[in-house]
Design a protein around this motif. Structure first.
Motif, short mmCIF file in Angstrom:
data_model
loop_
_atom_site.label_atom_id
_atom_site.label_comp_id
_atom_site.label_asym_id
_atom_site.label_seq_id
_atom_site.Cartn_x
_atom_site.Cartn_y
_atom_site.Cartn_z
N PRO A 1 -32.06 49.91 -9.87
CA PRO A 1 -33.02 49.84 -11.03
C PRO A 1 -32.43 48.93 -12.11
CG PRO A 1 -32.63 52.26 -10.68
CD PRO A 1 -31.63 51.53 -9.68
N LEU A 2 -33.40 48.13 -12.45
CA LEU A 2 -32.99 47.01 -13.70
C LEU A 2 -33.90 47.04 -14.73
CD1 LEU A 2 -31.14 44.54 -13.66
CD2 LEU A 2 -33.08 43.21 -12.94
N ILE A 3 -33.20 46.87 -15.95
CA ILE A 3 -34.08 46.57 -17.10
C ILE A 3 -33.53 45.20 -17.50
CG2 ILE A 3 -34.01 47.22 -19.51
CD1 ILE A 3 -33.05 49.81 -18.89
N LEU A 4 -34.83 44.66 -17.95
CA LEU A 4 -34.69 43.30 -18.21
C LEU A 4 -34.93 43.26 -20.05
CD1 LEU A 4 -37.62 41.73 -16.26
CD2 LEU A 4 -35.10 41.71 -15.82
N ALA A 5 -34.13 42.57 -20.50
CA ALA A 5 -33.87 42.48 -22.12
C ALA A 5 -33.61 41.00 -22.41
CB ALA A 5 -32.37 43.32 -22.40
N PRO A 6 -34.56 40.43 -23.10
CA PRO A 6 -34.59 39.18 -23.82
C PRO A 6 -33.68 39.15 -25.05
CG PRO A 6 -36.64 40.10 -24.33
CD PRO A 6 -35.83 41.00 -23.60
N LYS A 7 -32.89 38.05 -25.01
CA LYS A 7 -32.01 37.36 -26.19
C LYS A 7 -32.40 35.99 -26.82
CE LYS A 7 -29.12 37.23 -29.34
NZ LYS A 7 -29.48 37.95 -30.64
N MET A 8 -33.16 36.18 -27.70
CA MET A 8 -33.50 34.68 -28.19
C MET A 8 -32.45 33.80 -28.79
SD MET A 8 -36.41 35.43 -27.33
CE MET A 8 -37.18 33.52 -27.55
#
Length: 671
Positions: free
Chosen positions: A484-491
């Motif tokens: 399982p994978l979680i996507l987390a953006p970092k600007m």
């Protein structure tokens, strides 16, 4: 050509005496001896400026400055001009290296420096490259033994730590002084942001209006009566519901831009115009989710909460307690047992542009990298290994993914410790909507290592928590396993200077997400704000995030479990009814719980006063510090350390010659 024209003009005005006598414009011998154009055409031209830097390699600049100061010269402008030329030359060198590197392979995020550094680094290029190798080795998740050469470099790196730390502090201070907090970034897909926020706020406006103060709960670790190391969270059973989607992350061997508009996002993630008519149970608050209620009753849970609710409660470890939040709580009685339902927090009423962009890019990442194909294939436990051994190597990748996905789901649910929960999960699997990526996991929190008789003696309770989580999807790993994978953006807003450090809120939310999602990984995707270009993708676990929080903020994130336990203990003392749990900075390390009342009375809390009609934007953005331990692809390409100035060319100058000493070529000419 210009050089030739100048020579011609010179000789037109001042011809050589020999030329006048011979009555010619320029004699052939003189042309061969002095004409640069003639030498170029003949192929024997030598650049007169070639090696000019070597001519001054032996000059002691500091000694010259000393003598100039003794003569009363002002060196201020000289230093400024010198540093400007050095910076321009360094930028030109790096630009040339950039072009050469891009010709060889694509490097994400290379940007031209738009400002001039005040000085050069204390380390030379070789030292930068060596320190970067050590840094990459230390940050590698696969801890491998060091070779003799690596151990030697590590010792050299440690010996330079004081110099590096001092320079990095100076670098960060300089960069902060150049930050323009009024820089006008755009909010990506603002129409989508406003639309989704309005729907969330509509739901909270339907909550009961008036509340009176009931209890307060301490949010400080020091105010709890438990030892930090005694509070643990353990998963009891995993009640898998629905099925996972497939996540495919890009290989950054070419440019990836995340261009999308609000209409496309709204089409894929449409807001429910009428919150009362939501059909998908997992989109409802946990207090209204019938699956939550059934599972909680059967499993004997004390608390029911969603992952977003956990993020809010686990983010109160900051000593400043500067965040404001409001969370609805419902206590229900089932067969004489009270169960506490903790819903999602009230949507924030104000945020910075980076915060809004981070929120919307969660949806954008799902749009680009999460597929909808996830067929359910039935396999029995007996034929799993046989089918895995006999699987055709030429079979379709999607079919292979579906097969391993099915094995993963069976193994996940098969690891349950509670047989009753297993049966319940099996009964509900066929009834739930497909491809929802939703899980219902049962945890326990408390002093789980304490023997039961000790718990009874000291009246220490272990609580069972039912957590509803949604995962972005399942990723197929290189070893043919699923995770399982979680996507987390970092600007990223200062890419030319390096990678920005994650904020405390971001890191705490990411740690909380993984803590209550078993066997799950997190992919942090760094995105350049202006161009939407993906710069790099970092992989994180609870351990790596815990280390990062400790490094950046000197906070032991596991202490937040103490605060969570204290909140659960306080809420468990409530009688059935509706409540609001609220924290504002003015209350310091305390959250206040308000109980619903039908009629307004003295000191009543009116919920409608905090329900805003507009999602406001903070005009100025605080400076996001550069992470001094996070190398970008560009820094790795140029072999430079993060948060440091451009390296010097050479580590040491040659020995200083005494003033007035004759030049070597002059001595030779005399001899």
């Amino acid at each position: 050509m210009l050089y030739l024209i100048v020579i011609l003009l010179h000789y037109c005005r001042h011809p050589a005496l020999d030329d006048l006598i011979d009555n010619v414009f320029i004699r052939d011998e003189r042309m061969e001896r002095e004409s640069a154009m003639y030498k170029i055409l003949a192929g024997n031209f030598t650049d007169p400026l070639e090696g000019i830097n070597d001519e001054y390699a032996d000059i002691d600049i500091e000694m010259i400055k000393k003598y100039l100061c003794e003569d009363g010269e002002d060196l201020t402008n000289l230093e400024d001009d010198k540093q400007l030329k050095i910076n321009q030359q360094e930028t030109k060198i790096d630009d040339n290296s950039c072009m050469q590197e891009q010709e060889r392979s694509y490097v994400p995020g290379i940007r031209k420096l738009s400002l001039c550094f005040p000085r050069k680094s204390c380390l030379d290029r070789a030292q930068h490259a060596m320190c970067l190798r050590v840094l990459l080795k230390l940050s590698d998740n696969e801890k491998k033994s060091m070779s003799d050469e690596e151990r030697k470099e590590f010792e050299q790196y440690m010996a330079l730590q004081e110099i590096i730390s001092k320079e990095q502090k100076e670098f960060l201070d300089f960069v902060k002084s150049k930050w323009n907090d009024a820089f006008a970034w755009n909010i990506k897909c603002n129409k989508f942001v406003v639309s989704k926020w309005n729907i969330k706020m509509q739901r909270f406006k339907k909550l009961p209006r008036y509340y009176i103060e009931s209890i307060n709960i301490p949010l400080s670790v020091q105010r709890t009566n438990l030892k930090n190391e005694d509070i643990k969270v353990t998963i009891l059973s995993c009640l898998q519901q629905g099925s996972f989607s497939k996540v495919v992350l890009p290989k950054l061997d070419h440019q990836h831009m995340l261009f999308i508009n609000s209409e496309s996002l709204l089409a894929q993630y449409p807001p429910c115009v009428e919150p009362d008519k939501v059909m998908q149970h997992f989109r409802l608050p946990v207090s209204e989710d019938t699956y939550c209620e059934s599972l909680a009753i059967e499993a004997g849970a004390d608390i029911v909460i969603s992952s977003s609710g956990l993020k809010c409660l686990l983010s109160n470890i900051d000593s400043d307690h500067s965040d404001s939040w409001l969370v609805p709580v419902v206590v229900k009685s089932h067969c004489g047992k009270n169960i506490v339902y903790i819903d999602k927090r009230l949507p924030p009423t104000i945020a910075t542009i980076p915060q809004k962009n981070t929120w919307v890019y969660k949806y954008i990442l799902r749009h680009f990298f999460v597929t909808s194909k996830s067929e359910k294939i039935k396999y029995t436990k007996e034929d799993k290994l046989e089918k895995a051994a006999n699987s055709d190597s030429n079979s379709n990748d999607n079919d292979l993914f579906d097969y391993y996905l099915k094995i993963f789901e069976e193994d996940l649910c098969g690891s349950n410790k509670s047989k009753k929960s297993d049966n319940l999960a099996s009964d509900k699997t066929d009834k739930i909507n497909k491809k929802t990526n939703v899980s219902y996991n049962l945890f326990e929190i408390g002093q789980t290592d304490l023997p039961e008789h000790e718990r009874i003696k000291h009246e220490v309770k272990v609580y069972q928590i039912l957590v509803r989580t949604k995962t972005d999807g399942i990723e197929m790993l290189s070893n043919n396993k699923c995770q399982p994978l979680i996507l987390a953006p970092k600007m990223e807003h200062q890419l030319e200077l390096g990678a920005e450090a994650v904020t405390l809120e971001e890191s705490l939310h990411q740690w909380a997400s993984l803590k209550f999602r078993p066997n799950t990984s997190l992919a942090r995707v760094r995105i350049e704000t202006n161009t939407s270009e993906i710069i790099q993708i970092e992989r994180h676990t609870t351990t790596s995030l815990s280390n990062e929080i400790k490094r950046l903020y000197d906070i032991k994130v596991e202490d937040s479990l103490n605060i969570l336990y204290n909140i659960i203990k306080g809420l468990s003392s409530l009688t059935p009814g509706r409540y609001i749990m609220r924290h504002v900075p003015q209350n310091g390390p305390f959250a206040y719980v308000y109980e619903h009342t039908i009629e307004p009375r003295k000191n009543v809390f009116d919920l409608h006063t905090v329900c805003q009609t507009e999602f406001q934007t903070i005009p100025n953005t605080p400076w996001p510090p550069i992470d001094h331990m996070m190398p970008t692809p560009a820094l790795r390409c140029f072999q430079r350390m993060p948060a440091m100035f451009y390296p010097i060319m050479h580590q040491k100058f040659k020995p200083i010659r005494s003033r007035g000493r004759p030049r070597k070529n002059a001595i030779n000419s005399q001899g």
